[in-house]
Design a protein around this motif. Structure first.
Motif, PDB file in Angstrom:
ATOM      1  N   ASP A  73       0.868  -1.179   0.000  1.00  0.00           N
ATOM      2  CA  ASP A  73       0.000   0.000   0.000  1.00  0.00           C
ATOM      3  C   ASP A  73       0.906   1.231   0.000  1.00  0.00           C
ATOM      4  O   ASP A  73       1.461   1.611   1.024  1.00  0.00           O
ATOM      5  N   LEU A  74       1.054   1.842  -1.147  1.00  0.00           N
ATOM      6  CA  LEU A  74       1.951   2.987  -1.290  1.00  0.00           C
ATOM      7  C   LEU A  74       1.226   4.323  -1.174  1.00  0.00           C
ATOM      8  O   LEU A  74       1.783   5.364  -1.532  1.00  0.00           O
ATOM      9  N   SER A  75       0.029   4.322  -0.646  1.00  0.00           N
ATOM     10  CA  SER A  75      -0.741   5.559  -0.542  1.00  0.00           C
ATOM     11  C   SER A  75      -0.047   6.614   0.316  1.00  0.00           C
ATOM     12  O   SER A  75      -0.315   7.804   0.165  1.00  0.00           O
ATOM     13  N   PHE A  76       0.877   6.215   1.173  1.00  0.00           N
ATOM     14  CA  PHE A  76       1.602   7.180   1.997  1.00  0.00           C
ATOM     15  C   PHE A  76       2.506   8.084   1.151  1.00  0.00           C
ATOM     16  O   PHE A  76       2.932   9.135   1.604  1.00  0.00           O
ATOM     17  N   LEU A  77       2.765   7.704  -0.088  1.00  0.00           N
ATOM     18  CA  LEU A  77       3.589   8.531  -0.976  1.00  0.00           C
ATOM     19  C   LEU A  77       2.811   9.697  -1.587  1.00  0.00           C
ATOM     20  O   LEU A  77       3.403  10.573  -2.210  1.00  0.00           O
ATOM     21  N   GLN A  78       1.503   9.704  -1.384  1.00  0.00           N
ATOM     22  CA  GLN A  78       0.658  10.706  -2.035  1.00  0.00           C
ATOM     23  C   GLN A  78       0.983  12.142  -1.661  1.00  0.00           C
ATOM     24  O   GLN A  78       0.625  13.072  -2.381  1.00  0.00           O
ATOM     25  N   TRP A  79       1.676  12.376  -0.566  1.00  0.00           N
ATOM     26  CA  TRP A  79       1.965  13.728  -0.111  1.00  0.00           C
ATOM     27  C   TRP A  79       3.192  14.332  -0.786  1.00  0.00           C
ATOM     28  O   TRP A  79       3.393  15.537  -0.746  1.00  0.00           O
ATOM     29  N   ILE A  80       4.015  13.493  -1.416  1.00  0.00           N
ATOM     30  CA  ILE A  80       5.254  14.000  -2.014  1.00  0.00           C
ATOM     31  C   ILE A  80       4.928  14.934  -3.167  1.00  0.00           C
ATOM     32  O   ILE A  80       4.189  14.587  -4.085  1.00  0.00           O
ATOM     33  N   PRO A 100       0.280  11.526  -6.896  1.00  0.00           N
ATOM     34  CA  PRO A 100      -0.615  12.494  -7.527  1.00  0.00           C
ATOM     35  C   PRO A 100      -0.260  13.950  -7.257  1.00  0.00           C
ATOM     36  O   PRO A 100      -0.704  14.832  -7.992  1.00  0.00           O
ATOM     37  N   ASN A 101       0.521  14.223  -6.233  1.00  0.00           N
ATOM     38  CA  ASN A 101       0.880  15.608  -5.909  1.00  0.00           C
ATOM     39  C   ASN A 101       2.285  15.982  -6.351  1.00  0.00           C
ATOM     40  O   ASN A 101       2.715  17.115  -6.132  1.00  0.00           O
ATOM     41  N   LEU A 102       2.998  15.048  -6.958  1.00  0.00           N
ATOM     42  CA  LEU A 102       4.352  15.338  -7.420  1.00  0.00           C
ATOM     43  C   LEU A 102       4.300  16.402  -8.505  1.00  0.00           C
ATOM     44  O   LEU A 102       3.663  16.233  -9.530  1.00  0.00           O
ATOM     45  N   ARG A 103       4.986  17.501  -8.249  1.00  0.00           N
ATOM     46  CA  ARG A 103       5.008  18.610  -9.205  1.00  0.00           C
ATOM     47  C   ARG A 103       6.382  18.802  -9.836  1.00  0.00           C
ATOM     48  O   ARG A 103       6.472  19.223 -10.981  1.00  0.00           O
ATOM     49  N   VAL A 104       7.443  18.538  -9.063  1.00  0.00           N
ATOM     50  CA  VAL A 104       8.788  18.861  -9.522  1.00  0.00           C
ATOM     51  C   VAL A 104       9.755  17.728  -9.191  1.00  0.00           C
ATOM     52  O   VAL A 104       9.770  17.238  -8.070  1.00  0.00           O
ATOM     53  N   VAL A 105      10.555  17.350 -10.172  1.00  0.00           N
ATOM     54  CA  VAL A 105      11.717  16.491  -9.962  1.00  0.00           C
ATOM     55  C   VAL A 105      12.895  17.341 -10.429  1.00  0.00           C
ATOM     56  O   VAL A 105      13.082  17.558 -11.619  1.00  0.00           O
ATOM     57  N   ARG A 106      13.661  17.863  -9.495  1.00  0.00           N
ATOM     58  CA  ARG A 106      14.710  18.832  -9.829  1.00  0.00           C
ATOM     59  C   ARG A 106      15.904  18.207 -10.543  1.00  0.00           C
ATOM     60  O   ARG A 106      16.554  18.855 -11.341  1.00  0.00           O
ATOM     61  N   GLY A 107      16.223  16.968 -10.244  1.00  0.00           N
ATOM     62  CA  GLY A 107      17.328  16.312 -10.918  1.00  0.00           C
ATOM     63  C   GLY A 107      18.694  16.876 -10.562  1.00  0.00           C
ATOM     64  O   GLY A 107      19.605  16.868 -11.375  1.00  0.00           O
ATOM     65  N   THR A 108      18.850  17.361  -9.319  1.00  0.00           N
ATOM     66  CA  THR A 108      20.169  17.831  -8.894  1.00  0.00           C
ATOM     67  C   THR A 108      21.167  16.688  -8.871  1.00  0.00           C
ATOM     68  O   THR A 108      22.367  16.907  -8.986  1.00  0.00           O
ATOM     69  N   GLN A 109      20.669  15.473  -8.707  1.00  0.00           N
ATOM     70  CA  GLN A 109      21.428  14.242  -8.931  1.00  0.00           C
ATOM     71  C   GLN A 109      20.638  13.477  -9.984  1.00  0.00           C
ATOM     72  O   GLN A 109      19.406  13.545  -9.991  1.00  0.00           O
ATOM     73  N   VAL A 110      21.321  12.767 -10.853  1.00  0.00           N
ATOM     74  CA  VAL A 110      20.634  11.992 -11.881  1.00  0.00           C
ATOM     75  C   VAL A 110      21.077  10.538 -11.800  1.00  0.00           C
ATOM     76  O   VAL A 110      22.200  10.252 -11.391  1.00  0.00           O
ATOM     77  N   TYR A 111      20.177   9.653 -12.177  1.00  0.00           N
ATOM     78  CA  TYR A 111      20.484   8.218 -12.144  1.00  0.00           C
ATOM     79  C   TYR A 111      21.252   7.847 -13.406  1.00  0.00           C
ATOM     80  O   TYR A 111      20.899   8.263 -14.505  1.00  0.00           O
ATOM     81  N   ASP A 112      22.276   7.050 -13.247  1.00  0.00           N
ATOM     82  CA  ASP A 112      23.096   6.574 -14.359  1.00  0.00           C
ATOM     83  C   ASP A 112      23.667   7.737 -15.181  1.00  0.00           C
ATOM     84  O   ASP A 112      23.845   7.634 -16.388  1.00  0.00           O
ATOM     85  N   GLY A 113      23.881   8.858 -14.521  1.00  0.00           N
ATOM     86  CA  GLY A 113      24.501  10.003 -15.170  1.00  0.00           C
ATOM     87  C   GLY A 113      23.615  10.823 -16.075  1.00  0.00           C
ATOM     88  O   GLY A 113      24.060  11.823 -16.635  1.00  0.00           O
ATOM     89  N   LYS A 114      22.319  10.421 -16.244  1.00  0.00           N
ATOM     90  CA  LYS A 114      21.490  11.179 -17.184  1.00  0.00           C
ATOM     91  C   LYS A 114      19.981  11.184 -16.940  1.00  0.00           C
ATOM     92  O   LYS A 114      19.276  11.908 -17.604  1.00  0.00           O
ATOM     93  N   PHE A 115      19.449  10.414 -15.992  1.00  0.00           N
ATOM     94  CA  PHE A 115      17.997  10.298 -15.853  1.00  0.00           C
ATOM     95  C   PHE A 115      17.482  10.920 -14.555  1.00  0.00           C
ATOM     96  O   PHE A 115      17.932  10.549 -13.480  1.00  0.00           O
TER      97      PHE A 115
END
Length: 175
Positions: A73-80, A100-115
């Protein structure tokens, strides 16, 4: 008396910062930098996720959701609403990721150097359990996607039944 009042205010501010006066609310929480590394089984991973992100609104770092079972049950992630680093969703079996509330992924760190958002291997080859939908209905910004596809917010990301490694974007479903 004046010093006592100042101490009370300081105590109130400290308790609010810890979250004890607001129902253990945690507006800002730390991210992780584990990548695909996991400690323990799917239940242990779930408990770790829950402890880190319950009532979290801003993830300072990376949101890594790895090796989580189909009954989670990942509903606790809804506040992010913001992640300062990257989002990694890998080797899971749940069907929907509710952000559902995620608005921004800043990407100050990226996965595998690009994602800034990386989704892979979210299915079990021995069952029908697989990630089918990423609920990013408030996410804004620009995406580097398949040539010719220029998505506009809000987004529902769907993973087709015939190829759980591929995802597509569409307008959100009316619920």
């Amino acid at each position: 008396m004046r010093g006592n009042g100042a101490l009370q205010v300081l105590g109130l501010l400290l308790s609010l910062a810890r979250g004890s006066e607001v129902g253990n609310s945690q507006a800002v929480c730390p991210g992780t930098l584990n990548g695909l590394s996991v400690t323990g089984d799917a239940e242990n991973q779930y408990q770790t996720l829950y402890k880190l992100y319950e009532r979290c609104e801003v993830v300072m770092g990376n949101l890594e959701i790895v090796l989580t079972g189909h009954n989670a049950d990942l509903s606790f992630l809804q506040w992010i609403r913001e992640v300062t680093g990257y989002i990694l969703v890998a080797m899971n079996e749940f069907s929907t990721l509710p952000l559902p509330n995620l608005r921004v992924v800043r990407g100050t760190q990226v996965y595998d150097g690009k994602f800034a958002i990386f989704v892979m291997l979210n299915y079990n080859t021995n069952s029908s359990h697989a990630l089918r939908q990423l609920r990013f209905t408030q996410l804004t910004g620009q995406f580097l996607m398949t040539p010719g596809l220029a998505p506009q917010p809000p987004y529902d990301w769907h993973l087709p039944d015939d190829n759980p490694r591929l995802f597509t974007l569409s307008a959100p479903s009316k619920v």
